[in-house]
Design a protein around this motif. Structure first.
Motif, PDB file in Angstrom:
ATOM      1  N   PRO A 218      20.779  54.753  -1.795  1.00  0.00           N
ATOM      2  CA  PRO A 218      19.991  54.287  -2.945  1.00  0.00           C
ATOM      3  C   PRO A 218      19.105  53.120  -2.527  1.00  0.00           C
ATOM      4  O   PRO A 218      19.589  52.142  -1.946  1.00  0.00           O
ATOM      5  N   THR A 219      17.813  53.220  -2.834  1.00  0.00           N
ATOM      6  CA  THR A 219      16.827  52.280  -2.304  1.00  0.00           C
ATOM      7  C   THR A 219      15.890  51.814  -3.407  1.00  0.00           C
ATOM      8  O   THR A 219      15.457  52.597  -4.239  1.00  0.00           O
ATOM      9  N   GLY A 220      15.548  50.543  -3.381  1.00  0.00           N
ATOM     10  CA  GLY A 220      14.590  49.998  -4.334  1.00  0.00           C
ATOM     11  C   GLY A 220      15.247  49.103  -5.370  1.00  0.00           C
ATOM     12  O   GLY A 220      16.361  48.627  -5.150  1.00  0.00           O
ATOM     13  N   PRO A 221      14.551  48.858  -6.477  1.00  0.00           N
ATOM     14  CA  PRO A 221      13.421  49.630  -7.003  1.00  0.00           C
ATOM     15  C   PRO A 221      12.040  49.256  -6.474  1.00  0.00           C
ATOM     16  O   PRO A 221      11.088  50.004  -6.670  1.00  0.00           O
ATOM     17  N   PHE A 222      11.917  48.080  -5.796  1.00  0.00           N
ATOM     18  CA  PHE A 222      10.601  47.606  -5.412  1.00  0.00           C
ATOM     19  C   PHE A 222      10.477  47.434  -3.906  1.00  0.00           C
ATOM     20  O   PHE A 222      11.468  47.210  -3.213  1.00  0.00           O
TER      21      PHE A 222
END
Length: 318
Positions: A218-222
């Protein structure tokens, strides 16, 4: 508005779903706008970023929408993902002490002093420990984390992730940060009972099976530009169902971002848009004796980068 619906940095990049596709977007405060027609391709932009132009757009009127109404996906499209192991000094000391103190004749204070000397020597004379992940595992927090039914020991590892800008190949530490476009948040999910091979212990670790199930990054949100982030002293905090499990600072890294980029680039070029994970601090599920379950919600926050929200769904057992 949820905890991840506002950006503290002056502006950042994101990728949002629009119809059946995904578009690159600019985020400023609690607003978001498409960059269609402004930036053609993310990784090409990161190779030669024009942050001044984006800063001007962030202050300009335009077709802005509330960030809370946008569906964000992973803010990067890496061709390569490099992960770093055993890179938080206090975390590794705790692991070493736990093993040393299994001997009842060893004093815990002596064990901690011995472990601390080991880590200081490693930082001064050793090298980072890298392994590779699959870019296909990179997802946004719009995708729930589906926990494979084959195991009950899926674990979290919140990490500061470097997003490479200009290609880096055999760079030295002095110039390494010139190749950083920005930073993002990654939760490096691990299935603990698959880490070590049981059929042939001599082989060692099996990172492919332990870390590369669908959605395990899971990566991010920015994607926050490097100029707005202090990677040397950023707070890293993970909450599981509202309870703090990890809480540390990147100041505890054995090998800092410049050292990691330099070391990794000696083997193979790091390309624009690639992810380089910096390691995870103490406080994962293995430490607490509590692993991810159906219905769990993780909030992963890194100072300056916002918060990602990961919702867990247990896979049906058949």
């Amino acid at each position: 508005m949820t905890i991840s619906d506002r950006l503290d940095a002056p502006f950042a990049l994101a990728r949002m779903r629009e119809g059946e596709g995904v578009v690159l977007a600019l985020v400023a405060g609690d607003r978001i706008r498409s960059l269609a027609g402004e930036v053609d391709e993310l990784n090409a932009f990161l190779a030669e970023p024009d942050w001044r132009r984006l800063a001007a757009l962030a202050d300009a009127p335009g077709d802005w929408s509330p960030l809370a109404d946008a569906v964000l996906t992973a803010p990067v499209v890496p061709r390569q993902v490099l992960q770093t192991g055993a890179n938080y000094r206090e975390h590794v000391i705790e692991l070493v002490v736990a093993g040393l103190t299994q001997d009842p004749t060893r004093d815990p204070d002596e064990a901690r002093a011995f472990a601390a000397r080991m880590m200081d020597d490693r930082a001064a004379n050793g090298e980072p420990y890298f392994f590779i992940g699959l870019p296909a595992c990179v997802v946004g927090d719009d995708v729930p984390l589906r926990l494979p039914a084959s195991s009950d020991v899926h674990d979290w590892e919140l990490e500061l992730a470097v997003v490479i800008g200009r290609e880096a190949f055999r760079v030295d530490r002095e110039h390494a940060l010139e190749h950083v476009a920005g930073y993002t948040i990654v939760n490096d999910i691990t299935t603990r009972d698959l880490v070590f091979r049981k059929d042939m212990k001599e082989i060692g670790t099996d990172w492919y099976r332990a870390k590369n199930s669908p959605g395990f990054l899971p990566t991010g949100p920015f994607l926050v530009p490097a100029q707005f982030v202090d990677p040397a002293d950023a707070r890293v905090r993970l909450e599981l169902n509202g309870e703090t499990m990890q809480d540390a600072s990147t100041s505890d890294l054995l090998f800092d971002v410049a050292a990691l980029i330099s070391a990794a680039s000696q083997t193979h070029p790091l390309l624009p848009g690639d992810l380089l994970l910096t390691g995870s601090p103490a406080g994962n599920g293995q430490h607490w004796g509590r692993f991810l379950q159906d219905g769990d919600v993780m909030h992963g926050t890194i100072e300056g980068l916002g918060t990602q929200v990961v919702r867990c769904i247990g896979e049906d057992r058949r």
